[in-house]
Scaffold this active site. Structure first.
Site, PDB file in Angstrom:
ATOM      1  N   GLU A 197      58.946  76.134  84.410  1.00 48.27           N
ATOM      2  CA  GLU A 197      59.957  75.046  84.956  1.00 48.27           C
ATOM      3  C   GLU A 197      60.888  74.675  83.577  1.00 48.27           C
ATOM      4  OE1 GLU A 197      57.717  71.843  86.233  1.00 48.27           O
ATOM      5  OE2 GLU A 197      56.343  72.119  84.786  1.00 48.27           O
ATOM      6  N   ARG A 224      53.443  60.658  94.787  1.00 46.51           N
ATOM      7  CA  ARG A 224      52.925  61.531  93.737  1.00 46.51           C
ATOM      8  C   ARG A 224      52.329  60.590  92.655  1.00 46.51           C
ATOM      9  NH1 ARG A 224      57.561  65.054  90.817  1.00 46.51           N
ATOM     10  NH2 ARG A 224      58.119  62.946  90.306  1.00 46.51           N
ATOM     11  N   TYR A 228      53.819  58.324  85.046  1.00 43.58           N
ATOM     12  CA  TYR A 228      54.946  57.843  85.327  1.00 43.58           C
ATOM     13  C   TYR A 228      55.755  58.502  86.370  1.00 43.58           C
ATOM     14  CZ  TYR A 228      57.908  61.718  83.428  1.00 43.58           C
ATOM     15  OH  TYR A 228      58.479  62.930  83.042  1.00 43.58           O
ATOM     16  N   LEU A 276      55.341  70.899  87.533  1.00 41.81           N
ATOM     17  CA  LEU A 276      55.179  69.864  88.472  1.00 41.81           C
ATOM     18  C   LEU A 276      55.486  69.665  89.839  1.00 41.81           C
ATOM     19  CD1 LEU A 276      54.898  66.464  88.061  1.00 41.81           C
ATOM     20  CD2 LEU A 276      57.485  66.614  87.590  1.00 41.81           C
ATOM     21  N   LYS A 329      51.840  64.232  86.741  1.00 42.72           N
ATOM     22  CA  LYS A 329      53.165  63.713  85.986  1.00 42.72           C
ATOM     23  C   LYS A 329      52.781  62.738  84.762  1.00 42.72           C
ATOM     24  CE  LYS A 329      57.999  62.252  86.774  1.00 42.72           C
ATOM     25  NZ  LYS A 329      58.612  63.464  86.246  1.00 42.72           N
ATOM     26  N   ARG A 356      40.344  51.342  69.652  1.00 44.14           N
ATOM     27  CA  ARG A 356      40.708  52.561  70.097  1.00 44.14           C
ATOM     28  C   ARG A 356      39.429  53.421  70.066  1.00 44.14           C
ATOM     29  NH1 ARG A 356      41.392  57.683  66.979  1.00 44.14           N
ATOM     30  NH2 ARG A 356      42.932  58.676  67.942  1.00 44.14           N
TER      31      ARG A 356
END
Length: 287
Positions: free
Chosen positions: A182, A52, A33, A207, A150, A101
């Site tokens: 972070e 990114r 995301y 990140l 991310k 799945r």
């Protein structure tokens, strides 16, 4: 007002938007995301977020379902359709919905799922926290090792946010092997008493923040000294200042860590100036 959202090539009322229960983002957190801020109806550092996104997709061996140019058009269309002047655009791409799945990746022909939506946040730029600062608690960092990607695997950061809330604080800094990695949704910094800005160096451990990159560039251009290395909670508590950066918080000062005031519990001049510079430059470059 019902928001217009984007799902797999369609603009839809949010009440009509649907994603399959077999989507791998839902079943395995197999997705990435980005969040792009919007100020005065314009996108902040879109190019950085798009770059990114490419990196995250590549690292997870996920195909790119939409070009950067088309993605920019979708962002702008959502801003227009929702009358967004100040807020965020959330983008999520997952490996898709193969129809069942299975831990193994789905067949190559499975199309990724692409979802975007807006979040109106009046007062985003003029947040009162920029004047009063954040209170932080420290928590052990128990996330997986590829924090540079991310992904939508955000359960542990969510638990960190809740730990902070229960302690009457604003956010948490995560600590691994005795040093800060972070924040739960931001990069962490201190300013030494000698005036040096310190933040952890880039690696798989944190990140690679888009706002981080811009703020460090602006700091160096302003002749501020920057040192990229780990620091401890004790060093942060004894620092002259502390702050965080993120796409939605920009530069946000920190005035307390684990109950100990930082810089006398007052917002410091370096964090304040960096926020001013960042917003000035981002307004100029917004698209």
């Amino acid at each position: 007002m019902t928001r217009t959202v984007y799902v797999n090539g369609e603009y839809l009322p949010e009440t009509e938007a649907k994603v399959s229960i077999f989507d791998r983002g839902f079943l395995f957190a197999d997705g990435v995301y980005e969040v792009t801020s919007v100020l005065n109806g314009k996108l902040i550092d879109f190019a950085g977020h798009a770059k990114r996104l490419d990196r995250s997709l590549t690292e997870l061996e996920m195909k790119r379902p939409i070009s950067t140019e088309d993605l920019l058009e979708v962002h702008r269309e959502l801003v227009s359709r929702n009358g967004l002047t100040e807020g965020l655009i959330y983008l999520q791409i997952t490996r898709g919905a193969p129809g069942d799945r299975d831990f193994a990746f789905p067949p190559e022909e499975t199309e990724p799922t692409v979802v975007l939506f807006t979040q109106a946040m009046p007062g985003l730029e003029a947040s009162p926290k920029a004047k009063t600062g954040l209170k932080i608690v420290s928590v052990e960092d128990l996330r997986w090792g590829r924090r540079d990607i991310k992904t939508v695997q955000l359960l542990y950061p969510s638990l960190g946010k809740m730990a902070a809330k229960k302690a009457g604080c604003d956010d948490a800094w995560m600590v691994e092997d005795g040093v800060v990695t972070e924040g739960t949704s931001n990069n962490a910094y201190i300013v030494t008493k000698a005036g040096t800005i310190v933040t952890r160096q880039l690696s798989n451990d944190i990140l690679h923040g888009i706002t981080r990159a811009a703020v460090l560039r602006f700091a160096r251009e302003a002749q501020m000294k920057v040192e990229e290395r780990p620091f401890t909670i004790a060093e942060a508590q004894d620092a002259a200042e502390a702050f965080v950066t993120s796409a939605s918080a920009f530069v946000m000062p920190v005035v307390e860590i684990d109950g100990a005031p930082v810089g006398g519990g007052m917002v410091g001049p370096i964090a304040t100036r960096l926020r001013e510079i960042y917003l000035e430059e981002m307004h100029k470059a917004a698209i």
